[in-house]
Scaffold this motif. Structure first.
Motif, PDB file in Angstrom:
ATOM      1  N   SER A 100       0.836  -1.196   0.000  1.00  0.00           N
ATOM      2  CA  SER A 100       0.000   0.000   0.000  1.00  0.00           C
ATOM      3  C   SER A 100       0.874   1.250   0.000  1.00  0.00           C
ATOM      4  O   SER A 100       1.831   1.350   0.773  1.00  0.00           O
ATOM      5  CB  SER A 100      -0.905   0.003   1.237  1.00  0.00           C
ATOM      6  OG  SER A 100      -1.575   1.245   1.356  1.00  0.00           O
ATOM      7  N   PRO A 101       0.566   2.229  -0.865  1.00  0.00           N
ATOM      8  CA  PRO A 101       1.382   3.455  -0.920  1.00  0.00           C
ATOM      9  C   PRO A 101       1.076   4.426   0.217  1.00  0.00           C
ATOM     10  O   PRO A 101       1.776   5.426   0.365  1.00  0.00           O
ATOM     11  CB  PRO A 101       0.998   4.055  -2.271  1.00  0.00           C
ATOM     12  CG  PRO A 101      -0.415   3.608  -2.470  1.00  0.00           C
ATOM     13  CD  PRO A 101      -0.503   2.237  -1.866  1.00  0.00           C
ATOM     14  N   VAL A 102       0.024   4.148   0.984  1.00  0.00           N
ATOM     15  CA  VAL A 102      -0.350   5.046   2.090  1.00  0.00           C
ATOM     16  C   VAL A 102      -0.434   4.238   3.385  1.00  0.00           C
ATOM     17  O   VAL A 102      -0.561   3.007   3.365  1.00  0.00           O
ATOM     18  CB  VAL A 102      -1.704   5.745   1.815  1.00  0.00           C
ATOM     19  CG1 VAL A 102      -1.589   6.659   0.613  1.00  0.00           C
ATOM     20  CG2 VAL A 102      -2.818   4.721   1.610  1.00  0.00           C
ATOM     21  N   SER A 103      -0.381   4.954   4.501  1.00  0.00           N
ATOM     22  CA  SER A 103      -0.438   4.299   5.807  1.00  0.00           C
ATOM     23  C   SER A 103      -1.861   3.867   6.145  1.00  0.00           C
ATOM     24  O   SER A 103      -2.830   4.239   5.464  1.00  0.00           O
ATOM     25  CB  SER A 103       0.081   5.248   6.891  1.00  0.00           C
ATOM     26  OG  SER A 103      -0.736   6.407   6.948  1.00  0.00           O
ATOM     27  N   TYR A 104      -1.994   3.115   7.226  1.00  0.00           N
ATOM     28  CA  TYR A 104      -3.292   2.546   7.615  1.00  0.00           C
ATOM     29  C   TYR A 104      -4.329   3.627   7.878  1.00  0.00           C
ATOM     30  O   TYR A 104      -5.455   3.572   7.374  1.00  0.00           O
ATOM     31  CB  TYR A 104      -3.108   1.679   8.870  1.00  0.00           C
ATOM     32  CG  TYR A 104      -4.397   1.124   9.419  1.00  0.00           C
ATOM     33  CD1 TYR A 104      -4.993   0.013   8.837  1.00  0.00           C
ATOM     34  CD2 TYR A 104      -5.016   1.716  10.510  1.00  0.00           C
ATOM     35  CE1 TYR A 104      -6.185  -0.491   9.336  1.00  0.00           C
ATOM     36  CE2 TYR A 104      -6.202   1.214  11.023  1.00  0.00           C
ATOM     37  CZ  TYR A 104      -6.787   0.107  10.431  1.00  0.00           C
ATOM     38  OH  TYR A 104      -7.964  -0.389  10.917  1.00  0.00           O
ATOM     39  N   LEU A 105      -3.961   4.675   8.654  1.00  0.00           N
ATOM     40  CA  LEU A 105      -4.922   5.715   9.004  1.00  0.00           C
ATOM     41  C   LEU A 105      -5.270   6.596   7.805  1.00  0.00           C
ATOM     42  O   LEU A 105      -6.415   7.046   7.670  1.00  0.00           O
ATOM     43  CB  LEU A 105      -4.379   6.570  10.160  1.00  0.00           C
ATOM     44  CG  LEU A 105      -4.328   5.862  11.518  1.00  0.00           C
ATOM     45  CD1 LEU A 105      -3.726   6.774  12.578  1.00  0.00           C
ATOM     46  CD2 LEU A 105      -5.728   5.406  11.956  1.00  0.00           C
ATOM     47  N   GLN A 106      -4.278   6.856   6.936  1.00  0.00           N
ATOM     48  CA  GLN A 106      -4.590   7.633   5.741  1.00  0.00           C
ATOM     49  C   GLN A 106      -5.531   6.855   4.829  1.00  0.00           C
ATOM     50  O   GLN A 106      -6.429   7.435   4.210  1.00  0.00           O
ATOM     51  CB  GLN A 106      -3.320   8.006   4.985  1.00  0.00           C
ATOM     52  CG  GLN A 106      -3.602   8.956   3.811  1.00  0.00           C
ATOM     53  CD  GLN A 106      -2.353   9.360   3.057  1.00  0.00           C
ATOM     54  OE1 GLN A 106      -1.268   8.891   3.351  1.00  0.00           O
ATOM     55  NE2 GLN A 106      -2.503  10.240   2.084  1.00  0.00           N
ATOM     56  N   PRO A 136      -3.631  -2.373  -5.943  1.00  0.00           N
ATOM     57  CA  PRO A 136      -4.874  -3.079  -5.656  1.00  0.00           C
ATOM     58  C   PRO A 136      -5.592  -2.585  -4.411  1.00  0.00           C
ATOM     59  O   PRO A 136      -6.802  -2.621  -4.333  1.00  0.00           O
ATOM     60  CB  PRO A 136      -4.407  -4.539  -5.483  1.00  0.00           C
ATOM     61  CG  PRO A 136      -3.150  -4.629  -6.263  1.00  0.00           C
ATOM     62  CD  PRO A 136      -2.502  -3.287  -6.137  1.00  0.00           C
ATOM     63  N   VAL A 137      -4.829  -2.106  -3.431  1.00  0.00           N
ATOM     64  CA  VAL A 137      -5.450  -1.682  -2.182  1.00  0.00           C
ATOM     65  C   VAL A 137      -6.299  -0.431  -2.374  1.00  0.00           C
ATOM     66  O   VAL A 137      -7.133  -0.098  -1.551  1.00  0.00           O
ATOM     67  CB  VAL A 137      -4.364  -1.452  -1.110  1.00  0.00           C
ATOM     68  CG1 VAL A 137      -3.628  -0.153  -1.356  1.00  0.00           C
ATOM     69  CG2 VAL A 137      -4.977  -1.458   0.284  1.00  0.00           C
ATOM     70  N   LEU A 138      -6.109   0.302  -3.489  1.00  0.00           N
ATOM     71  CA  LEU A 138      -6.849   1.535  -3.737  1.00  0.00           C
ATOM     72  C   LEU A 138      -7.966   1.356  -4.762  1.00  0.00           C
ATOM     73  O   LEU A 138      -8.484   2.331  -5.306  1.00  0.00           O
ATOM     74  CB  LEU A 138      -5.895   2.640  -4.206  1.00  0.00           C
ATOM     75  CG  LEU A 138      -4.771   3.023  -3.235  1.00  0.00           C
ATOM     76  CD1 LEU A 138      -3.897   4.111  -3.844  1.00  0.00           C
ATOM     77  CD2 LEU A 138      -5.342   3.480  -1.906  1.00  0.00           C
ATOM     78  N   GLU A 139      -8.381   0.146  -5.031  1.00  0.00           N
ATOM     79  CA  GLU A 139      -9.442  -0.103  -6.005  1.00  0.00           C
ATOM     80  C   GLU A 139     -10.764   0.497  -5.579  1.00  0.00           C
ATOM     81  O   GLU A 139     -11.610   0.807  -6.407  1.00  0.00           O
ATOM     82  CB  GLU A 139      -9.636  -1.612  -6.207  1.00  0.00           C
ATOM     83  CG  GLU A 139      -8.497  -2.265  -6.944  1.00  0.00           C
ATOM     84  CD  GLU A 139      -8.462  -3.748  -6.667  1.00  0.00           C
ATOM     85  OE1 GLU A 139      -9.483  -4.277  -6.198  1.00  0.00           O
ATOM     86  OE2 GLU A 139      -7.424  -4.369  -6.919  1.00  0.00           O
TER      87      GLU A 139
END
Length: 316
Positions: free
Chosen positions: A203-209, A301-304
């Motif tokens: 993932s290109p971003v952290s969990y909270l973002q 994929p995490v940003l689908e």
């Protein structure tokens, strides 16, 4: 009232899991109806064909339905080959991107088919019928046991008592089916866990973002729906009034075809710019006229959810 609100919030938070659960339950219920009411093994030389059709064909139909009902499929294809541009071969990079987009779509479309096959294997009716007519199974079970064994084997799905008349010991067809079913379920769960871990790790971003991003996407969709309905209603009223009253329409600003096309692009993440949706990118790049708007990024994929949810909200 508070209990109802908590229940609704729980459903909203876990709508993806609940959606897959409902699909799986409906598929399992359909399989039960088919195997109990519709399926009747012929118990002759047609066993292999008949059993295989009931095991595989409904799964294939469910797979096609999974593609048809996935909003991301139509968001990817709609307008990709307009008549004025002709349908020409796209560069390999674009084709590769299309394939990457379709991979998660395929994974979601496989939920119902795998559920059908797994439940069918656990119930064993379809496999037992198909395997009893399979030549390899016949040769393995009835090796050096004469033609009578072959004739008895194809009739086992209609009368389990015939199993005792086949000399020798072997794992029953029902047991084979259930073992394959459990192995299939374990394999799917393992692959799903590995795929989820892989997508989260990259993932290109952290969990909270990521959590904030999902909240933003949800709110943007809700506001887009409200504004779109208001805008469409007002435009319809103006045109209808002008028709019945024979008057000229007043100027009314509505997005152009190009504007709609720009916000309909599939979202691609870029580490250089922090945009949370195509509308966000469109607004912050001079209505999509800036060079930055056309810059391609990556679509992890995490940003689908950025594209999927907005398309689902629209019903396409």
């Amino acid at each position: 009232m508070d209990k109802l609100r908590e229940a609704l919030n729980f459903c909203i938070r876990h709508q993806t899991v609940l959606g897959y659960s409902v699909v799986s339950l409906l598929t399992a219920a359909s399989e039960h109806i088919f195997s109990s009411v519709v399926f009747k093994c012929p118990c002759n030389s047609s066993n292999m064909l008949y059993g295989s059709v009931f095991l595989i064909v409904p799964a294939f139909i469910l797979f096609l339905l999974g593609y048809m009902l996935n909003a991301r499929t139509w968001r990817l294809l709609t307008g990709s080959c307009p008549p004025e541009k002709r349908c020409s071969c796209r560069p390999w990079g674009t084709c590769a991107r299309y394939c990457l987009v379709l991979l998660p779509v395929t994974a979601r479309a496989l939920v119902a088919p795998f559920t059908w096959i797994a439940v069918a294997l656990l119930r064993a009716s379809f496999y037992e019928c198909a395997a009893s007519g399979n030549g390899l199974v016949k040769n393995f079970v009835c090796k050096d046991k004469g033609q009578e064994c072959h004739e008895l084997l194809v009739k086992i799905p209609c009368d389990e008592k015939l199993l005792g008349r086949i000399p020798g010991e072997f794992l029953s067809l029902q047991a084979q089916s259930q073992l394959i079913g459990w192995f299939l379920i374990a394999s799917i769960m393992t692959l799903a866990l590995i795929a989820t871990c892989f997508s989260r790790c990259y993932s290109p971003v952290s969990y909270l973002q990521l959590k904030f991003w999902k909240i933003y996407s949800k709110k943007e969709r809700e506001l887009f729906e409200i504004k779109a309905k208001e805008h469409a209603t007002k435009l319809a009223e103006i045109n209808t009034n002008c028709f019945f009253e024979a008057t000229d329409p007043v100027p009314f600003q509505t997005p152009s075809n190009e504007d709609w096309r720009k916000i309909s692009f599939l979202y691609t993440f870029s580490s250089r710019e922090q945009y949370y949706s195509m509308i966000h990118k469109y607004v912050n790049t001079n209505r999509g006229n800036s060079v930055r708007f056309g810059e391609e990024g990556q679509n992890p994929p995490v940003l689908e959810f950025v594209d999927e949810a907005s398309a689902n909200e629209s019903g396409f």
